[in-house]
Each structure stands twice: as C-alpha cells, then as structure tokens.
Design a protein around this motif. Structure first.
Motif, mmCIF file in Angstrom:
data_model
loop_
_atom_site.group_PDB
_atom_site.id
_atom_site.type_symbol
_atom_site.label_atom_id
_atom_site.label_comp_id
_atom_site.label_asym_id
_atom_site.label_seq_id
_atom_site.Cartn_x
_atom_site.Cartn_y
_atom_site.Cartn_z
ATOM 1 N N UNK A 1 0.827 -1.215 0.000
ATOM 2 C CA UNK A 1 0.000 0.000 0.000
ATOM 3 C C UNK A 1 0.857 1.259 0.000
ATOM 4 N N UNK A 2 2.007 1.222 0.676
ATOM 5 C CA UNK A 2 2.906 2.381 0.649
ATOM 6 C C UNK A 2 3.463 2.593 -0.753
ATOM 7 N N UNK A 3 3.730 1.490 -1.460
ATOM 8 C CA UNK A 3 4.211 1.607 -2.840
ATOM 9 C C UNK A 3 3.144 2.218 -3.742
ATOM 10 N N UNK A 4 1.891 1.830 -3.547
ATOM 11 C CA UNK A 4 0.788 2.411 -4.331
ATOM 12 C C UNK A 4 0.685 3.909 -4.060
ATOM 13 N N UNK A 5 0.820 4.292 -2.787
ATOM 14 C CA UNK A 5 0.758 5.706 -2.432
ATOM 15 C C UNK A 5 1.923 6.484 -3.041
ATOM 16 N N UNK A 6 3.121 5.881 -2.992
ATOM 17 C CA UNK A 6 4.293 6.537 -3.576
ATOM 18 C C UNK A 6 4.122 6.731 -5.079
ATOM 19 N N UNK A 7 3.516 5.740 -5.736
ATOM 20 C CA UNK A 7 3.254 5.866 -7.167
ATOM 21 C C UNK A 7 2.255 6.975 -7.446
ATOM 22 N N UNK A 8 1.237 7.079 -6.606
ATOM 23 C CA UNK A 8 0.233 8.141 -6.774
ATOM 24 C C UNK A 8 0.870 9.516 -6.617
ATOM 25 N N UNK A 9 1.793 9.641 -5.647
ATOM 26 C CA UNK A 9 2.438 10.921 -5.411
ATOM 27 C C UNK A 9 3.383 11.294 -6.547
ATOM 28 N N UNK A 10 3.832 10.303 -7.304
ATOM 29 C CA UNK A 10 4.878 10.547 -8.291
ATOM 30 C C UNK A 10 4.342 10.826 -9.692
ATOM 31 N N UNK A 11 3.369 10.044 -10.130
ATOM 32 C CA UNK A 11 3.004 10.120 -11.545
ATOM 33 C C UNK A 11 1.766 10.986 -11.775
ATOM 34 N N UNK A 12 1.466 11.221 -13.033
ATOM 35 C CA UNK A 12 0.333 12.029 -13.436
ATOM 36 C C UNK A 12 -0.980 11.420 -12.949
ATOM 37 N N UNK A 13 -1.898 12.276 -12.482
ATOM 38 C CA UNK A 13 -3.157 11.789 -11.903
ATOM 39 C C UNK A 13 -3.977 10.994 -12.910
ATOM 40 N N UNK A 14 -3.985 11.423 -14.168
ATOM 41 C CA UNK A 14 -4.769 10.715 -15.193
ATOM 42 C C UNK A 14 -4.201 9.316 -15.430
ATOM 43 N N UNK A 15 -2.888 9.210 -15.504
ATOM 44 C CA UNK A 15 -2.256 7.903 -15.704
ATOM 45 C C UNK A 15 -2.497 7.011 -14.495
ATOM 46 N N UNK A 16 -2.372 7.583 -13.297
ATOM 47 C CA UNK A 16 -2.558 6.786 -12.082
ATOM 48 C C UNK A 16 -3.987 6.262 -11.967
ATOM 49 N N UNK A 17 -4.953 7.029 -12.474
ATOM 50 C CA UNK A 17 -6.361 6.621 -12.340
ATOM 51 C C UNK A 17 -6.638 5.295 -13.015
ATOM 52 N N UNK A 18 -5.955 4.976 -14.125
ATOM 53 C CA UNK A 18 -6.216 3.681 -14.750
ATOM 54 C C UNK A 18 -5.164 2.631 -14.401
#
Length: 933
Positions: free
Chosen positions: A828-845
């Motif tokens: 879950x921390x890795x998922x959060x780190x990915x959300x903080x790093x990449x574009x919101x549109x890309x992260x949404x899918x």
C-alpha cells in the motif's frame, strides 16, 4: 441498496462486519469522551471561570507528559489493546470516584482544586484515549485501507459527538449532571467490549519485514530519540502537530473568553447557570459534529481521491488563517462560533484525518510510538507554551497571536507536503534489500559522522586475527577512496600473512591508490625480501606494471628458465620501456610463445600482459583466444579486450557481439559489454538490447551505462525499440532508461502514445488472466491463466519504469519490488508513492490493476478503461498471444491450440454448429506440435 451504500462509504464486499465493529467502537468511544469533556467544561466555566483556563492548560500539559512516558514504556512490551483496556479501567474508577463525591457534596461546596482536577483529567483522558484508540486501529489497516475507511471511522466518531451533544442539550436539565457522568461510564464499557470483539474477529496487518512494531520492542528512549532525529519527515510532522496545538489552545481560549463575556452580559438580564453554558456548547458541538459526519463520511474520501492527500492538508491552516483575519478586527459571538467550528470541526474532519494518513509515512520502527509522542508530548508542550503565552497576553493580543500561529501553520504544512513523497520512498527503502547497490552508492548519502563511525568499525576489523575479515575490511576501506586513509593502509599492509599479501596486491591493483608512492615503496620491500617465492614474484609484477622493474634486470629473465611471473614482468618492462628493437622483438616472441603455450597458466598470464599493452595487435591476439576451450581463458581474453578496446578497434565488435549472444557466463558477458561500449558502434545497439532479455540485473545495468555513454547518435534506434510492441519488455525498459539520460524531450514527446498501447495490453492480460478459467471450465487453462498474469506483471513493471524514465517516478526499481511484496503495508505504501509521483490521469487507470480491491472494482475499471479486445473468445485470446513479444506466451498459445481437439465445444457452450479450429491450422499441425512439447 446495499451495494449503493458500500460505494458511498468506500467499503468493499466482505468488509461490512469488520467495518461495523470499528464504527461501533468509534461511536461509543466518542460519546464517552465528548460527554465527559462537555460536562466538565461547563462546570469549570461556572465554578472556576475562563481566567483559570491557562493554569489548567499548563498543569494538564505536565500531567500528559508524565502519563505518556508511562505509555511509551509499556509499549516496549505490551500491545496497544492491552494498554487501551487498562486506561479505560482507570477512567471507570475515576468516574466512580467523581460520582461518589457528587453524591456526598453539593457542587458549590466543592473546592476550586476539585474543578481543576476535573478539567485536567478530562484533557488527559481525551488525549490519551484518542492516541491509544488510533494506535489500536492502525494495527488492522494499511495505507490504502486507511484512505478509504479512516474518514468513515472519523464520521462515526462525530456521530458519537452528535449523540453526546444532542443528549446533553435536550436532557441535561431533566436527568442532571450525575446521570450523564454515569451514562458516559456505561459508554466506555461498551467501547471496551467492541475493542475485545475486534481483537478476536479481525486479523491484524503487521509489518512482517521487522520483528513487528507492536511486539516486544525493547528499544531504549535514547535509541528512539536518535531514530526520530534521523527522520526529517517525522520531525516536521511533530512540529506541525505542535504548532497546530498552539493554534487550537489559543483558539479555544479565545472563543471560551468570548462566550464567557457574552453569557456574563446575559446574566445581568436573566438567571445564569452552568447548564446554560453546557447546553449552548452541547448544541453547537452537536451541529458541528453533524457537519463533521457529513464531511468525514461522505466528502473526505472523494476529496482525497480527487485532490490528493498533500493538497487536503493545506485546507485547515487556511481556514484558521481566514477566521483570525476577521477575529482580530471584530470580536463577536458569530466569529467565536467560527473558531469553535475550526477547533471542533475543521481540525477533526480534515486535520485529524490527514494526520492519521500522514503517520503512515513515518519510519516503521517509529510508527507505533509517534502518535503517543505527538498526543502526549508535543501537544501538551504546545498547550503548555500556549498557556504561558496566554497568561501574559491581553485578550486582543491573543487573537493577533492566533493569526501569527495560523500563518506559521501554513508554512510548516507546505514544508511537510514537500517531504511526504520522499518519506514514502525512504520507508520503502528500509524494507527492501537492494543487492545491486555498491558501497559507494550506499555511502554517498551518509553524513560525515556516519562515515567516521564506519571507518572506526573497519579499523577494529583490521585488527582481527582472521585473514578473511581483515581482507574484507581492507576492501571496504579502499572503496571509500579517501586519500587520508593511505597511511593507515600502508601501516596495515605489513600485518598480513604472505598469502594474504598476495590477495591484498590484487585489491590494491584495482584501487584508487595503486600507484601512490608509499604503496610502491612498501611493495618494493616485499620484492627484495626473502618471502615465499610466489609472493615475491607477484610483487615484481605489481611493480613492473608501474615501471619499477629495471630493463637490465628484465633482459636476464627472458627465456623458459626464469619463473613465470618474473618472465611476465620482464616482458612487460621491455614492451613498455625498451628502445632497443632486438630486445623488443625478443619480448614479443616470448609473449607469443606464452599465448600459444599448452599450459593454461602461461596463457592466462599472457592475456594479463595484453591488458597492459593496448594496440591492434594485442586486440587480434586476444580475439583469437575467444574460442578457446577453457572458460577461464575465454573470460581473460574478453577481459583483455574490454581493457584495451577503443573506437578505432570497432572491427572487432562483430566477434564480441557473436560471443555475447552465444555465452551464458555472466562474467564473460560483462567483459564483452564493456568492450562493445568502448567500440561505440551504433549498429550494435539494437542487437545488444534484444539480448538483454536473458541478462542478469548487473548485466542490464552495465548495458544501460555503456549505451548511454555512446551518446545521442543512438536516439532513433532507442525510440524504435521503445515503440515496437513486438520486442519483449525488458529491452524496452532499458531503452526508456537510456533515452531519459540522453534526451528526455524525445521520450516525453512519445510517452502518451506508448502508455496508451501499454494500458490496453495490461487490461487484456489482467482481465482474461482472471476470467479465462471461469469462462471455459471444461478446458484445462491453468497454464494460460498463469501466463497471462505473468505477462500482466511484466507490462505493469514496464509502465512504472517508463514513468520513472520521464522523471514522474523517483525510484521505479524500488516501486516494482515493493509492489510485488506480499506484505500489505509495504504494497500500500508503494501504491501511495506511485500516486504521489506520476500524473493523476495515468494513475487513475493504473490503480485498479495494482490495488488490492475486489474483483467487481477491477471488472468495472476494465469496462471503463479498456477500448480494445473486449469480450474475446478463447481462439481470439490464443491468437493474440501468438503475436506477443514474449516467447513463453507464444509457446503456451501454440501448445493450447495443438492440445484442444476440434470438438463441438462451441455448440455445447454457445449453441453454435461451428467447431473450434486452431489458428494457423495449415502451418501448425496438431500432431507435430504436440510431439515437440
């Protein structure tokens, strides 16, 4: 209706009962604490007055620090549940004592100290219970769960506050204060029962990468403080909480003073009792809590999902700042009510929820303690300092002080916001082993003090009696590349045994100080001593590499009678320094004789000589030995080529590339890659990248380095590899990393196009990997399922690496490793780190594919984001796999097509008369393919 409610509150199927237990626990706990605190606040204002609040705050802070010290000590050996139960029992005993006093005396007869004690204990009970309850809840949720349901628990907490405030407002005048104290105690008993149900029926989610943050951690207080000081994020979080407590205490004092003055004015016109203040506060808190339920239960989770946690945390400081902007100029009851909303509403719904989520980024070993440290150390200190300030500040200046605090709160929040992503990655690094990192990489981030401690530890190992430990310590010391350690190295060289000195010479030969004068002088004494013969020969060769072997001495050692290493020293000396043509020719013939000798040792030493003699002739001789039967000779020949290669020798690139494609030995391939890198031949880049499918991690990292060093001329080739979906993912990942180093602009320009293709591939693999077996239960498709899911992971890894290549992800390799972790908190921390790093549109899918959510959610995401390959049948799935860049995908597809007999399974399943015919029937005969597999 049930599904609709689940979607509204963010609850997944199967979580209903567990979530209900936590909700009930929060309601009972909130009702108990709120009822007790509201009653005490009203009584304190009636019998002690608002002017007594600063002293009460000061004493409460000191008492909280003392109580938290006890809790921190107990946390070393006890679970939060055990401590929580004991704290509730103490509260029940205290409540019983209060009821006994109130039964024996009239309230007006009780001394002032009693009301101080009530106020102080209510603050202690609220703070300690709040910290312990959330620490208890943290055991059962990872970060992604917390983002979904913590706001729901907060909403449940505010439901308890609504019930408490409403009951006090409506029934206090009928039931009386004593009855409400008894009701508060009963609610505490119910909270205790729910906590027991949770521990018995809900599995905890612990950090399995360490001993467990809730199990017997016997670290000393000094050790905990050291770890705290090493985490800038934790310090910033606690500083934010400290400043927030300054602001809350100041705001509470200001609105209580305003209410006290307003009710005193009303008292001149009508009867004034303590119940009037309690009822007013209860009514206000009931309405505020009702708003908190709505915001926390329905709005906070969507806000965090859309805006992001780091944007939400800025809102509370902004609200405080705006309230004080009005309050400084106009001290009225409506503005004071806004202050009450800020402390009891905004601070709880947004600030506390955000704090609960922000603590998930605290280092693992501090996570269980930081909430206690915050609620019982930093907040009391904030309360204490605020109390001291409020002692001396006039009322109008206290509001100006609040304005200044709210502005400071904004600044600290912005600083913490900048550290959040780095803290997540630092947390992941602590829980993931990175074997590929060199010592230089590890030590680059060390402070001077840490490096000094490391060198002191190395010096202790150098005094060890075991030769292996001493050599390892010396190797580590040399890796620091610190010139100030040369005297120490020279001093320690003499303490090795002759055999150890031979190994030490090999270390020194590759080190930064190999040609330093003190080192050469020490080795020179070894070559002149009566040491064992092999050691003396190696010393001569070491000196010959540095031009310390005399030409006159070298001429006497040519020929077969001299020892092997002495002959090598003589050849090397004459090749480098002799001006006599006959002597040079003689050394050349001697070198050729060594390279063609039947003794493998002679050949190996001859190849070592070639490393010191860079030329086309040396390259030809080394290249001729690349086909030698001995692996050791082939390794040394490739090593010689990698040492002497340069762009002018690019004609040897074809031979090296052929060897690279044929050999499986890692060391030999590394030498080949280094040679190809020095040739800098652009025509070899694509072939090298395609070969990396079977490379080990260290070989892929070296490939990335050497191609990047070849320069921008390879950008078109790298773009072609990256965009070609027929090429396996590993070469494409490498191409993206190299492109980022050479030309980020080119990579960014094609990013959206590439990601769109990869998104379709990811959803195809994931969806049919989870549905194929269920859709065709009469056909054995286990191998197909595993293949699809493996390819899905490969595509996800590629996308994360690609995002890392364009700078959207800080450490893609770390994220990939953490996303594959079986531990829920790490994942879950890795998922959060990915959300903080990449574009919101890309992260949404990407999120539905990597988050641990029920299948219904993933299926809905597939229908939403997948635009191709929807509702394919088995022949179409196999046909698509046949076109995959993965050889494994193609093998499994061919095997399944060959093994499925052309029966009328479509007719049985779909009511069709057309039998299933394998793809490429004319080219792939069923019998022949079955035989081959």
């Amino acid at each position: 209706m049930k599904n609709t409610l689940r979607k509204i509150f963010g609850i997944y199927p199967g979580e209903g009962l567990a979530t209900l237990r936590f909700v009930q626990f929060a309601i009972f706990w909130a009702f108990s604490t709120s009822s007790f605190e509201t009653l005490v606040d009203g009584l304190f204002l009636r019998y002690a007055g608002a002017s007594s609040l600063p002293l009460a705050y000061f004493i409460s802070a000191a008492a909280l620090i003392f109580s938290s010290s006890i809790i921190l000590y107990l946390l070393r050996s006890r679970s939060p549940y055990w401590i929580l139960c004991r704290a509730l029992v103490v509260f029940l005993a205290f409540s019983a004592g209060i009821l006994c006093l109130l039964a024996c005396y009239e309230m007006s007869e009780l001394p002032l100290g009693f009301w101080y004690g009530m106020k102080i204990y209510s603050r202690i009970f609220f703070s300690v219970f709040l910290a312990l309850a959330w620490t208890f809840i943290d055991q059962y949720h990872d970060l992604q769960d917390a983002k979904r349901v913590y706001s729901l628990y907060s909403a449940a907490y505010f439901i308890g506050l609504v019930l408490s405030g409403g009951c006090i407002s409506l029934f206090l005048s009928y039931l009386g204060t004593k009855s409400f104290f008894l009701i508060s105690a009963a609610s505490t008993l119910l909270a205790l029962r729910e906590a027991k149900n949770i521990t018995q029926k809900t599995p905890a989610v612990h950090d399995d990468t360490i001993e467990g943050i809730f199990s017997g951690d016997r670290e000393s207080l000094s050790s905990m403080i050291r770890k705290l000081l090493q985490s800038p994020y934790t310090i910033s979080l606690l500083a934010l909480s400290l400043l927030h407590e300054f602001t809350l205490t100041t705001t509470e004092f200001n609105y209580m003073e305003t209410f006290d003055r307003a009710f005193q004015e009303r008292a001149l016109q009508s009867n004034f009792t303590a119940n009037n203040v309690s009822e007013f506060l209860g009514k206000c808190r009931a309405w505020i809590s009702f708003g908190n339920v709505f915001v926390g239960g329905l709005l906070y989770r969507p806000f965090v999902k859309r805006m992001g946690l780091t944007n939400i945390v800025v809102l509370p400081p902004m609200f405080f700042f705006l309230v004080y902007m009005f309050w400084v100029f106009r001290d009225t009851v409506p503005v004071a009510i806004l202050g009450l909303i800020a402390t009891d509403g905004i601070a709880f719904t947004l600030e506390d929820n955000s704090f609960n989520l922000l603590t998930k980024a605290v280092p693992v070993k501090l996570k269980s303690k930081v909430r206690i440290v915050n609620d019982s150390f930093f907040e009391p200190i904030g309360m204490m300092i605020s109390a001291i300030m409020l002692f001396f500040l006039p009322s109008y200046q206290s509001r100006a002080f609040g304005l200044l605090l709210s502005f400071g709160l904004i600044l600290v929040t912005l600083f913490l916001r900048a550290l959040y992503s780095k803290a997540l990655f630092a947390n992941l690094k602590e829980q993931v082993l990175r074997f590929e990192k060199t010592l230089a990489t590890w030590t680059a981030s060390w402070s001077r003090r840490e490096k000094r401690y490391a060198k002191e530890a190395i010096c202790k190992k150098l005094a060890s009696e075991q030769e292996e430990e001493k050599l390892l310590a010396m190797s580590t010391l040399l890796a620091f590349e610190d010139r100030s350690t040369i005297p120490l190295i020279v001093e320690e060289m003499e303490r090795f045994s002759p055999k150890g000195k031979v190994s030490l010479l090999a270390l020194l030969d590759r080190s930064f100080c190999h040609a330093e004068q003190p080192i050469l002088e020490r080795v020179s004494t070894w070559s002149d001593s009566y040491s064992p013969w092999e050691f003396q020969q190696k010393s001569h060769f070491y000196l010959a590499k540095r031009g310390r072997f005399s030409i006159e001495n070298a001429l006497g050692h040519l020929g077969g009678k001299s020892p092997l290493w002495i002959r090598a020293s003589a050849i090397l000396t004459l090749q480098k320094g002799s001006k006599d043509a006959s002597s040079f020719d003689l050394s050349c013939r001697e070198l050729d004789r060594m390279l063609g000798h039947s003794d493998m040792q002679e050949v190996l030493i001859g190849l070592q000589l070639l490393k010191e003699l860079p030329s086309i002739d040396s390259a030809q001789k080394a290249c001729a030995l690349l086909r030698h039967p001995s692996l050791e000779v082939r390794r040394e020949a490739a090593s010689a080529l990698s040492t002497i290669s340069n762009p002018s020798l690019y004609l040897f690139a074809k031979s090296i590339l052929t060897l690279l494609q044929e050999e499986t030995d890692s060391e030999l391939r590394i030498h080949c890659l280094r040679a190809l890198g020095k040739f800098s031949d652009a025509s070899t880049v694509e072939k090298i990248l395609l070969k990396t499918v079977h490379f080990r991690p260290v070989e892929r990292r070296l490939t990335e380095k050497i191609i990047a060093e070849m320069g921008p001329k390879n950008i078109p080739t790298l773009l072609g590899v990256l965009k070609d979906v027929r090429i396996p993912d590993r070469p494409r990942i490498l191409a993206s990393k190299i492109l980022m180093r050479l030309s980020p602009i080119h990579l960014q320009a094609h990013l959206e196009e590439i990601l769109h293709v990869e998104k379709e591939r990811a959803y195809f693999y994931f969806y049919y990997g989870n549905t194929a077996e269920k859709a065709y239960p009469d056909i054995p498709l286990k191998d197909l399922t595993q293949t699809l899911l493996t390819s899905f992971q490969s595509v996800i890894d590629f996308m994360i690496h690609l995002l890392g290549a364009v700078g959207q992800v800080e450490d893609p390799e770390l994220l990939v490793i953490s996303l594959h972790s079986s531990n829920a908190k790490v994942h879950s921390s890795a998922v959060e780190a990915l959300e903080m790093s990449c574009d919101a549109h890309v992260f949404s899918w990407i999120l539905p594919l990597i988050e641990e959510v029920p299948w219904e959610e993933k299926h809905a995401a597939y229908k939403k984001y997948a635009t191709k390959d929807i509702d394919l049948e088995l022949p179409d799935i196999l046909h698509k796999l046949e076109q995959s860049p993965s050889a494994f995908d193609r093998i499994v597809a061919a095997r399944l097509q060959a093994s499925i007999k052309p029966v009328h399974w479509k007719q049985e399943r779909f009511g069709r008369a057309t039998p299933y015919t394998p793809t490429y029937k004319d080219e792939l005969k069923e019998h022949e393919t079955t035989q081959s597999y």
